[in-house]
Design a protein around this motif. Structure first.
Motif, short mmCIF file in Angstrom:
data_model
loop_
_atom_site.label_atom_id
_atom_site.label_comp_id
_atom_site.label_asym_id
_atom_site.label_seq_id
_atom_site.Cartn_x
_atom_site.Cartn_y
_atom_site.Cartn_z
N ASN A 78 -7.79 11.85 -11.78
CA ASN A 78 -8.95 11.28 -12.49
C ASN A 78 -9.47 12.23 -13.57
N LYS A 80 -4.50 3.70 -14.66
CA LYS A 80 -4.81 3.72 -13.21
C LYS A 80 -4.10 2.59 -12.45
N ARG A 81 -3.78 1.51 -13.13
CA ARG A 81 -3.17 0.37 -12.43
C ARG A 81 -1.67 0.60 -12.19
N LEU A 82 -1.09 1.65 -12.82
CA LEU A 82 0.35 1.87 -12.74
C LEU A 82 0.75 2.59 -11.45
N ASN A 83 1.97 2.33 -11.04
CA ASN A 83 2.58 3.04 -9.92
C ASN A 83 3.36 4.23 -10.49
N TYR A 84 3.11 5.42 -9.95
CA TYR A 84 3.73 6.63 -10.48
C TYR A 84 4.85 7.14 -9.57
N PHE A 125 -8.03 2.84 -17.54
CA PHE A 125 -7.87 1.78 -16.54
C PHE A 125 -6.46 1.19 -16.57
N LEU A 126 -5.88 1.12 -17.77
CA LEU A 126 -4.49 0.66 -17.87
C LEU A 126 -3.53 1.65 -17.22
N ASN A 142 0.85 -0.89 -21.77
CA ASN A 142 0.31 0.40 -22.21
C ASN A 142 0.83 0.79 -23.59
N GLN A 152 -0.20 7.00 -6.63
CA GLN A 152 -0.85 7.72 -7.72
C GLN A 152 -0.93 9.19 -7.31
N PHE A 212 2.76 1.79 -3.51
CA PHE A 212 1.94 2.14 -4.66
C PHE A 212 1.53 3.60 -4.56
N ASN A 250 0.82 -1.21 0.00
CA ASN A 250 0.00 0.00 0.00
C ASN A 250 0.86 1.26 0.00
#
Length: 319
Positions: free
Chosen positions: A101, A170-174, A167-168, A202, A14, A12, A9
């Motif tokens: 978002n 949103k799943r990524l770690n930034y 959605f592809l 992606n 965003q 990760f 947690n």
């Protein structure tokens, strides 16, 4: 197990927001630069809305060619409205933040309207092919029901193609330190590069979308014009050849106005990493702002019926 879960947690990330950029290196002149941008947005929205209004109000323009022109104008309005709020907020107020978002939503609509525009240009090339190769069956082939189905297919194709993209992302770690984007709007390739994760999926999906939409459309447009030229060369009279080709001039110009910047953006993202950020920004603005500005101008100049109706509408507004 609890320790591992808490680590996941924490690791990760965003960003709550991205930081948008106007024209890199020209921040001190943003207020002045906003004047031509506002002018272009005004021309784009006014011109395209006038075309839609002209076709809607004039029974003589209730023909397949003008219905497709209305679709092109609608996609141009959508493309303009996708970038206008954030671009002007950066240039006018130096307000550069956009929520994560909200960024994905803007990016989705921006790319959807780009794909819609490409698809409409393909539909217009099909319209020209039918009109020139089989004019007697033109009205029978392109009925109102067929045009409605084509329009629905265009929107469905664009929406379904782009639906997985947010959605592809949103799943990524930034990366916490990489929240500054390269433009005043959210672009898929730009957002994707801010991730501190494997973006192979992606990249591959983005490539698939480009090849299956804009790439395929461009090939089919070239094929349709090859067939059109073959048909035109078969006409006996040189005057008939010129008249037939003249009906395609507006569409050819619209195709060039859209696809040349698309190729430029693709080349810049693939091979232009060493170029200044200002060049990247300018090419992206040309791709997104110039076609909606030029399309109504092209069709107003080249199409006499459209020009006459628009002039009548403007004269009524003046009185």
């Amino acid at each position: 197990m609890v320790h591992t879960q808490s680590y996941i947690n924490i690791s990760f990330f965003q960003p709550p927001a991205f930081l948008l950029v106007g024209l890199p290196g020209l921040e001190a002149f943003h207020c002045w630069i906003s004047i031509p941008f506002l002018s272009m947005y005004t021309v784009a929205l006014t011109g395209n809305c006038l075309i839609i209004l002209a076709v809607k109000r004039t029974p003589n323009l209730h023909q397949p060619m003008y219905y497709f022109l209305s679709m092109l104008a609608l996609s141009d309005v959508g493309l303009t409205l996708s970038t206008l709020p954030t671009t002007l907020s950066v240039l006018w107020f130096d307000y550069a933040y956009i929520g994560f978002n909200a960024c994905l939503v803007q990016m989705f609509f921006l790319h959807v309207f780009s794909v819609v525009e490409s698809s409409v240009l393909l539909a217009m090339s099909f319209d020209r092919f039918v009109a020139i190769s089989n004019p007697l069956r033109y009205a029978a082939v392109l009925t109102n029901n067929v045009i409605i189905r084509i329009g629905m297919a265009i929107v469905t194709r664009a929406t379904l193609s782009l639906f997985p993209v947010p959605f592809l992302l949103k799943r990524l770690n930034y990366c916490p330190g990489k929240i500054v984007l390269s433009h005043s709007f959210c672009f898929h390739a730009d957002v994707m590069k801010r991730a501190c994760a494997d973006i192979t999926v992606n990249i591959l999906y983005g490539l698939y979308v480009v090849l299956s939409t804009v790439g395929l459309d461009s090939l089919l447009i070239v094929l349709s014009y090859t067939l059109i030229l073959h048909t035109v060369m078969g006409l006996a009279s040189p005057k008939e050849r010129v008249r037939a080709l003249n009906t395609c001039v507006s569409h050819i110009l619209a195709v060039l106005v859209f696809y040349i910047p698309v190729i430029g953006v693709s080349m810049i993202h693939r091979f232009g990493r060493h170029l200044p950020q200002l060049v990247h920004a300018l090419v992206a603005y040309v791709y997104l702002v110039v076609p909606p500005v030029l399309n109504p101008v092209i069709y107003s100049i080249k199409s006499k019926p459209i020009r006459e109706v628009i002039l009548r509408i403007l004269q009524r507004k003046g009185h």
